[in-house]
Design a protein around this motif. Structure first.
Motif, PDB file in Angstrom:
ATOM      1  N   SER A   1       0.831  -1.204   0.000  1.00  0.00           N
ATOM      2  CA  SER A   1       0.000   0.000   0.000  1.00  0.00           C
ATOM      3  C   SER A   1       0.866   1.256   0.000  1.00  0.00           C
ATOM      4  O   SER A   1       0.579   2.221  -0.716  1.00  0.00           O
ATOM      5  CB  SER A   1      -0.924   0.011   1.220  1.00  0.00           C
ATOM      6  OG  SER A   1      -1.834  -1.052   1.152  1.00  0.00           O
TER       7      SER A   1
ATOM      8  N   GLU B 234       1.817   9.523  -5.614  1.00  0.00           N
ATOM      9  CA  GLU B 234       2.428  10.826  -5.327  1.00  0.00           C
ATOM     10  C   GLU B 234       3.287  11.282  -6.504  1.00  0.00           C
ATOM     11  O   GLU B 234       3.230  12.450  -6.907  1.00  0.00           O
ATOM     12  CB  GLU B 234       3.309  10.752  -4.083  1.00  0.00           C
ATOM     13  CG  GLU B 234       2.575  10.736  -2.779  1.00  0.00           C
ATOM     14  CD  GLU B 234       3.506  10.589  -1.587  1.00  0.00           C
ATOM     15  OE1 GLU B 234       3.128  11.081  -0.522  1.00  0.00           O
ATOM     16  OE2 GLU B 234       4.589   9.988  -1.721  1.00  0.00           O
TER      17      GLU B 234
ATOM     18  N   ILE C 184       0.946   4.247  -2.825  1.00  0.00           N
ATOM     19  CA  ILE C 184       0.778   5.661  -2.486  1.00  0.00           C
ATOM     20  C   ILE C 184       1.952   6.475  -3.018  1.00  0.00           C
ATOM     21  O   ILE C 184       1.776   7.556  -3.579  1.00  0.00           O
ATOM     22  CB  ILE C 184       0.614   5.840  -0.963  1.00  0.00           C
ATOM     23  CG1 ILE C 184      -0.746   5.304  -0.532  1.00  0.00           C
ATOM     24  CG2 ILE C 184       0.787   7.306  -0.559  1.00  0.00           C
ATOM     25  CD1 ILE C 184      -0.956   5.277   0.953  1.00  0.00           C
TER      26      ILE C 184
ATOM     27  N   ALA D 111      -1.846   9.611   4.949  1.00  0.00           N
ATOM     28  CA  ALA D 111      -2.907   8.653   5.272  1.00  0.00           C
ATOM     29  C   ALA D 111      -3.119   8.609   6.777  1.00  0.00           C
ATOM     30  O   ALA D 111      -2.208   8.307   7.531  1.00  0.00           O
ATOM     31  CB  ALA D 111      -2.537   7.266   4.752  1.00  0.00           C
TER      32      ALA D 111
END
Length: 45
Positions: free
Chosen positions: A12, A20, A16, A35
């Motif tokens: 995960s 980005e 992310i 997050a």
């Protein structure tokens, strides 16, 4: 509300980070995603 950092696995976090980079490229400036999880909820396993 009080928020804690989300408990994310390596896969995960990698996704992310890729998102980005994509958003930063599209926007033309650095984008950082953060997050958080709702502290009132137990982390899911």
């Amino acid at each position: 509300m009080n928020y804690e950092p989300a408990a994310l696995d390596e896969e995960s976090l990698s996704k992310i980070h890729e998102y980005e980079q994509y958003l930063s490229h599209e926007a033309g400036y650095p984008v950082i995603l953060v997050a958080f999880s709702d502290s009132d909820q137990a982390p899911s396993q």
